[in-house]
Design a protein around this motif. Structure first.
Motif, PDB file in Angstrom:
ATOM      1  N   PHE A 126      65.353  52.629  53.943  1.00  0.00           N
ATOM      2  CA  PHE A 126      66.613  53.168  53.431  1.00  0.00           C
ATOM      3  C   PHE A 126      67.694  53.221  54.511  1.00  0.00           C
ATOM      4  CE2 PHE A 126      63.482  54.739  50.422  1.00  0.00           C
ATOM      5  CZ  PHE A 126      64.137  54.695  49.203  1.00  0.00           C
ATOM      6  N   SER A 127      67.492  52.489  55.608  1.00  0.00           N
ATOM      7  CA  SER A 127      68.413  52.619  56.750  1.00  0.00           C
ATOM      8  C   SER A 127      69.711  51.829  56.578  1.00  0.00           C
ATOM      9  CB  SER A 127      67.712  52.198  58.043  1.00  0.00           C
ATOM     10  OG  SER A 127      67.335  50.829  57.983  1.00  0.00           O
ATOM     11  N   GLY A 128      69.721  50.841  55.676  1.00  0.00           N
ATOM     12  CA  GLY A 128      70.927  50.036  55.475  1.00  0.00           C
ATOM     13  C   GLY A 128      71.765  50.552  54.321  1.00  0.00           C
ATOM     14  N   SER A 129      72.656  49.712  53.815  1.00  0.00           N
ATOM     15  CA  SER A 129      73.538  50.131  52.722  1.00  0.00           C
ATOM     16  C   SER A 129      72.828  50.116  51.372  1.00  0.00           C
ATOM     17  CB  SER A 129      74.765  49.212  52.658  1.00  0.00           C
ATOM     18  OG  SER A 129      74.361  47.878  52.364  1.00  0.00           O
ATOM     19  N   HIS A 130      71.823  49.239  51.240  1.00  0.00           N
ATOM     20  CA  HIS A 130      71.062  49.131  50.003  1.00  0.00           C
ATOM     21  C   HIS A 130      69.565  49.194  50.308  1.00  0.00           C
ATOM     22  CE1 HIS A 130      74.965  47.884  48.571  1.00  0.00           C
ATOM     23  NE2 HIS A 130      74.528  47.985  47.337  1.00  0.00           N
ATOM     24  N   ILE A 131      68.781  49.558  49.307  1.00  0.00           N
ATOM     25  CA  ILE A 131      67.340  49.725  49.515  1.00  0.00           C
ATOM     26  C   ILE A 131      66.709  48.374  49.855  1.00  0.00           C
ATOM     27  CG2 ILE A 131      65.146  50.420  48.464  1.00  0.00           C
ATOM     28  CD1 ILE A 131      66.768  52.289  46.612  1.00  0.00           C
TER      29      ILE A 131
END
Length: 221
Positions: A126-131
């Motif tokens: 979940f570290s980016g903009s999308h899963i």
């Protein structure tokens, strides 16, 4: 030498009554999800590609909503606790082999006495903009289906000369594994595949029926 029994049990639509990935997509309705589901079922894209692209449609800003919905939406199929108890009594190795995702598979199964190392599923980031879905149990060199969570790789870890391999499942993620199993307990799409290929299968609606059939198999040994 009598072979030890090992069960490979699917999660979505098998342990649970509903398919959690589809339920999440239906609830949050990201644009294009339904087309991806159809492409996976029709095998025009791989499971890994389809699942990865579906979750990439969901922004991580909705992380808690997605997690809460996926856990609270689950209904466990009748007889599951009893099947686990039966496996314990009979010394049957019970593995959860799931094409589902860690953020709902582990919390749901924490209510049951299944060792974590016996649960195989996909991971999440979940570290980016999308899963982003991650794949800790990808295909080995004998599988080229891009399964994501490769059930045949796990099944091959239990050699057929030493293990009686039993698969319980319902859908496209179970197709390849069913071909390697001695016995299949099937629901939904998996019944059609077993019929088409002439596999040794039994249809089931709940896990009480699975226990009954396992008992019958004991009597015929």
């Amino acid at each position: 030498m009598k072979r030890s029994r090992v069960i490979y049990c699917d999660f979505d639509g098998t342990i649970t009554v509903n398919d959690n990935i589809v339920a999440i997509m239906k609830h949050f309705q990201p644009e294009g999800w339904d087309e991806l589901v159809e492409q996976v079922i029709s095998k025009t894209i791989s499971i890994r590609e389809g699942v990865g692209r579906m979750f990439a449609l969901l922004p991580t800003s909705r992380k808690q909503e997605v997690i809460d919905y996926s856990i609270n939406n689950v209904k466990i199929r009748d007889g599951f606790s009893e099947l686990l108890e039966y496996c314990k009594q009979q010394n049957i190795t019970f593995l959860v082999t799931s094409g589902g995702i860690d953020f709902f598979v582990y919390p749901v199964l924490s209510a049951f006495p299944i060792p974590t190392e016996n649960i195989y599923c996909n991971g999440s980031d979940f570290s980016g903009s999308h899963i982003e879905i991650v794949w800790p149990h990808a295909c080995d060199d004998q599988c080229h289906n891009q399964c994501g969570m490769c059930k045949t790789t796990i099944i091959r870890g239990y050699p057929s000369d030493r293990y009686e391999r039993i698969l319980i499942g319902d859908s496209v993620t179970d197709f390849e594994g069913a071909k390697l199993a001695d016995t299949v307990f099937a629901r939904s799409h998996l019944i059609d595949l077993c019929k088409d290929l002439g596999l040794n299968y039994y249809p089931f609606d709940n896990f009480h029926e699975v226990i009954e059939r396992l008992e019958e198999m004991n009597e015929h040994e």
